[in-house]
Design an enzyme around this catalytic site. Structure first.
Site, PDB file in Angstrom:
ATOM      1  N   ARG A  61       0.865  -1.270   0.054  1.00 40.20           N
ATOM      2  CA  ARG A  61      -0.149  -0.117   0.065  1.00 40.20           C
ATOM      3  C   ARG A  61       0.832   1.484  -0.032  1.00 40.20           C
ATOM      4  O   ARG A  61       0.358   2.265  -0.458  1.00 40.20           O
ATOM      5  CB  ARG A  61      -0.701   0.136   1.151  1.00 40.20           C
ATOM      6  CG  ARG A  61      -2.077   0.835   1.314  1.00 40.20           C
ATOM      7  CD  ARG A  61      -3.025   0.685   2.581  1.00 40.20           C
ATOM      8  NE  ARG A  61      -3.675  -0.648   2.535  1.00 40.20           N
ATOM      9  CZ  ARG A  61      -4.544  -0.766   1.870  1.00 40.20           C
ATOM     10  NH1 ARG A  61      -5.472   0.204   1.508  1.00 40.20           N
ATOM     11  NH2 ARG A  61      -5.259  -2.042   2.149  1.00 40.20           N
ATOM     12  N   ASP A 136     -10.558   1.293  -4.789  1.00 43.98           N
ATOM     13  CA  ASP A 136     -10.947   1.049  -3.329  1.00 43.98           C
ATOM     14  C   ASP A 136     -10.786  -0.539  -2.614  1.00 43.98           C
ATOM     15  O   ASP A 136     -11.392  -0.635  -1.498  1.00 43.98           O
ATOM     16  CB  ASP A 136     -12.505   1.533  -3.266  1.00 43.98           C
ATOM     17  CG  ASP A 136     -12.929   1.905  -1.650  1.00 43.98           C
ATOM     18  OD1 ASP A 136     -11.839   2.101  -0.856  1.00 43.98           O
ATOM     19  OD2 ASP A 136     -13.919   1.650  -1.208  1.00 43.98           O
ATOM     20  N   LEU A 171     -12.794   7.972  -5.906  1.00 42.55           N
ATOM     21  CA  LEU A 171     -11.419   8.118  -6.486  1.00 42.55           C
ATOM     22  C   LEU A 171     -11.313   6.472  -7.281  1.00 42.55           C
ATOM     23  O   LEU A 171     -11.789   5.454  -6.818  1.00 42.55           O
ATOM     24  CB  LEU A 171     -10.431   8.248  -5.702  1.00 42.55           C
ATOM     25  CG  LEU A 171     -10.431   9.619  -4.721  1.00 42.55           C
ATOM     26  CD1 LEU A 171      -9.185   9.674  -3.511  1.00 42.55           C
ATOM     27  CD2 LEU A 171     -10.441  10.656  -5.906  1.00 42.55           C
ATOM     28  N   CYS A 190      -6.857  24.005   3.764  1.00 41.04           N
ATOM     29  CA  CYS A 190      -7.725  23.852   4.910  1.00 41.04           C
ATOM     30  C   CYS A 190      -7.564  25.068   5.942  1.00 41.04           C
ATOM     31  O   CYS A 190      -8.598  25.435   6.546  1.00 41.04           O
ATOM     32  CB  CYS A 190      -7.534  22.587   5.703  1.00 41.04           C
ATOM     33  SG  CYS A 190      -8.198  21.005   5.056  1.00 41.04           S
ATOM     34  N   CYS A 200     -17.864  16.098  14.239  1.00 39.15           N
ATOM     35  CA  CYS A 200     -17.859  14.790  14.329  1.00 39.15           C
ATOM     36  C   CYS A 200     -18.576  14.200  15.733  1.00 39.15           C
ATOM     37  O   CYS A 200     -18.011  14.576  16.928  1.00 39.15           O
ATOM     38  CB  CYS A 200     -16.305  14.173  14.495  1.00 39.15           C
ATOM     39  SG  CYS A 200     -16.245  12.477  14.637  1.00 39.15           S
ATOM     40  N   SER A 218     -18.680   5.575  10.459  1.00 38.60           N
ATOM     41  CA  SER A 218     -18.723   4.984   9.262  1.00 38.60           C
ATOM     42  C   SER A 218     -18.130   3.535   9.734  1.00 38.60           C
ATOM     43  O   SER A 218     -18.427   2.624   9.080  1.00 38.60           O
ATOM     44  CB  SER A 218     -17.674   5.567   8.231  1.00 38.60           C
ATOM     45  OG  SER A 218     -18.498   6.717   7.786  1.00 38.60           O
ATOM     46  N   LYS A 225     -18.096  -5.809  12.907  1.00 39.70           N
ATOM     47  CA  LYS A 225     -19.011  -6.944  12.892  1.00 39.70           C
ATOM     48  C   LYS A 225     -19.644  -7.023  14.418  1.00 39.70           C
ATOM     49  O   LYS A 225     -20.708  -7.922  14.343  1.00 39.70           O
ATOM     50  CB  LYS A 225     -18.342  -8.073  12.433  1.00 39.70           C
ATOM     51  CG  LYS A 225     -17.878  -7.912  11.181  1.00 39.70           C
ATOM     52  CD  LYS A 225     -17.101  -9.002  10.663  1.00 39.70           C
ATOM     53  CE  LYS A 225     -16.478  -9.172   9.223  1.00 39.70           C
ATOM     54  NZ  LYS A 225     -15.909 -10.599   8.756  1.00 39.70           N
ATOM     55  N   CYS A 246     -18.755  15.058   8.440  1.00 40.42           N
ATOM     56  CA  CYS A 246     -17.311  15.744   8.481  1.00 40.42           C
ATOM     57  C   CYS A 246     -17.220  16.087   6.853  1.00 40.42           C
ATOM     58  O   CYS A 246     -16.462  17.170   6.653  1.00 40.42           O
ATOM     59  CB  CYS A 246     -16.238  15.037   8.870  1.00 40.42           C
ATOM     60  SG  CYS A 246     -15.986  13.558   8.077  1.00 40.42           S
ATOM     61  N   CYS A 250     -17.732  20.715   5.222  1.00 40.94           N
ATOM     62  CA  CYS A 250     -16.720  21.115   4.638  1.00 40.94           C
ATOM     63  C   CYS A 250     -17.023  22.412   3.638  1.00 40.94           C
ATOM     64  O   CYS A 250     -17.832  22.507   2.861  1.00 40.94           O
ATOM     65  CB  CYS A 250     -16.047  20.183   3.579  1.00 40.94           C
ATOM     66  SG  CYS A 250     -14.587  20.858   2.842  1.00 40.94           S
TER      67      CYS A 250
END
Length: 374
Positions: A61, A136, A171, A190, A200, A218, A225, A246, A250
Site C-alpha cells: 500500500r 477502493d 477515486l 484547509c 464529529c 462509518s 461486525k 465531516c 466542509c
C-alpha cells in the site's frame, strides 16, 4: 517526444471526461516516503481497528511500485457524487435512518470500475502499454495519490478535498507502464478551518489530519461486525450506514455542483429516507431485495438491523417498541444485544418485563451483559 507526451495526456484527459470523470491528474509511481510512514504510524497505534487487511498488505500500500514494480505513472481520476439535497436533512427525523450519501444510489465500485476499464482499454490501444485498474478494493493509497496528482488535498478529515468538487469525489486509479508527465501536486487549503473536526459526533479525530477509525461512525456501522461499543451508541444518533457529517460541513462543498454527479449516484427513494420500522422488520431475503445493487448489500442484514436498533434506541419513539421487542427473539446475538439496549432506552417497564422472560434462556455472554446493564 515531449509534444507526444503532452498530446497523449490531453487526449487521455478528454477521454476521461467523456467517461464521466470530473477530476484528472497524473502522479509519480513513487509516493513521497512520508505517506508510507504515516500509514505505519497509524497502524502501529491500532487506529485501523478490525480492518486487518490494512496491516496485512501495508508494504504494498505504501507505494505503487511496491504493488506493481513495472508502474511508471499513476493516472488518478475522480467522479463527483455531490448530493442534490442537504445531507443533514434527516438529522432530527429520528424515526428514519440516515444513510451516507455515497451509498444511496448504485454501487460506485461497479460504475467507477467500468469507466476505468474503458479508459484503460483506450489507453492500451493508443499506446501499447500495460495497465492495472483499482477502485477502493486493493492496497492502494488513493487519497495521497490523488493529492500527488493534483486532484486536491487530503483535508483535516483525512478525505480528499477538491477546489471544484468539495469533499464529494469517488477515486479510481490506473497504474501504467507509460512514463507520463506528472501533474502539479495539490496544495493544502484547509487553513485554520476546523469544521470537520468540531462536528464529529464521536470525536473520532484525535488531531487534524488523523482519524481513529475505532471511533468513526462509518467504521462502527459498516466494518465493525460486533456490538456497537456502549460509549458511542448515543452519539451515533440515527446514522445507520456511514456518516457524512465531516464531509458535508466542509466549506469547499459550496463549489461542488450536483449537476456534475453521475445520474447513477442519484439516491433511490427507499434509501434516501428509510423508516426504522421497516428496517427492524427485515429478514435476510427482505434485506437483499431492498439493498440489491447497493454497496450496503455487502454489509449484510445483521449489521444493518443492529444499526437500525441503535437508531431506534436514540429515537425516543415508543411506536418502535413493538418492532424492537420482536428482535429480542432474533437468531443473531449481535441483533438481540442491540435490541436489549434499544428497549432499555425506549421503555424501561417493557425492558424489565422482557428481562424476566429472556435472561434465563439467553446463552450468549454479550447479550447477557446487555441485560445486566443498569
Amino acid at each position: 517526444m515531449a509534444n507526444d507526451k503532452l498530446r497523449l495526456t490531453q487526449d487521455l484527459e478528454r477521454r476521461a471526461r467523456e467517461e464521466g470523470f470530473a477530476a484528472f491528474g497524473i502522479a509519480p509511481a513513487d509516493l513521497a516516503p512520508e505517506a508510507g510512514k504515516r500509514l505505519q504510524t497509524w497502524l502501529a497505534e491500532g487506529c485501523h481497528g478490525d480492518m486487518i487487511w490494512m496491516a496485512d498488505r501495508a508494504g504494498q500500500r505504501a507505494s505503487p511500485t511496491a504493488l506493481w514494480p513495472d508502474t511508471r505513472s499513476v493516472i488518478m481520476l475522480g467522479m463527483s457524487y455531490a448530493p442534490d439535497r442537504d445531507p443533514f436533512a434527516l438529522e432530527h427525523v429520528r424515526d428514519h435512518g440516515r444513510i451516507s450519501v455515497y451509498a444511496q444510489g448504485k454501487d460506485y465500485h461497479d460504475i467507477v470500475k467500468r469507466a476505468l476499464k474503458r479508459l484503460a482499454r483506450w489507453l492500451v490501444d493508443r499506446s501499447n502499454c500495460e495497465v492495472k485498474v483499482f477502485v477502493d478494493t486493493a492496497p492502494v493509497m488513493e487519497k495521497p495519490l490523488a493529492e500527488a496528482a493534483g486532484l486536491g488535498w487530503q483535508g483535516k478529515h483525512t478525505n480528499l478535498v477538491s477546489r471544484d468538487h468539495g469533499s464529494w469525489l469517488f477515486l479510481g486509479a490506473i497504474y501504467t507502464t507509460l512514463d507520463l508527465e506528472h501533474s502539479l501536486a495539490g496544495q493544502d487549503r484547509c487553513g485554520s478551518c476546523s469544521a470537520c473536526q468540531d462536528i464529529c459526533p464521536t470525536n473520532a479525530f484525535p488531531a487534524p489530519y488523523k482519524l481513529d477509525a475505532r471511533a468513526c461512525i462509518s467504521y462502527l456501522t459498516i466494518e465493525n461486525k460486533g456490538p456497537i461499543p456502549i460509549e458511542f451508541r448515543t452519539a451515533i444518533g440515527n446514522h445507520i450506514y456511514g456518516c457524512d457529517d465531516c464531509l458535508a460541513v466542509c466549506p469547499w462543498n459550496k463549489f461542488a455542483s450536483a449537476a456534475a454527479s453521475q445520474k447513477a449516484f442519484l439516491p433511490r427513494a427507499e434509501l434516501a429516507a428509510p423508516a426504522l420500522s421497516d428496517l427492524l422488520d427485515m429478514d435476510d431475503a427482505g434485506f437483499r431485495q431492498i439493498f440489491s445493487g447497493s454497496p450496503i448489500k455487502r454489509t449484510g442484514r445483521n449489521r444493518m438491523v443492529r444499526n437500525a436498533l441503535i437508531a431506534a434506541g436514540n429515537s425516543a419513539d415508543k411506536g418502535l417498541v413493538r418492532a424492537v421487542r420482536k428482535r429480542l427473539y432474533d437468531d443473531e446475538p449481535v441483533v438481540r444485544g442491540a435490541a436489549v439496549w434499544a428497549l432499555s432506552q425506549l421503555d424501561s417497564s417493557a425492558f424489565e418485563e422482557e428481562k424476566a422472560r429472556h435472561v434465563d434462556r439467553e446463552s450468549d455472554a454479550h447479550v447477557l451483559e446487555e441485560w445486566s446493564r443498569d
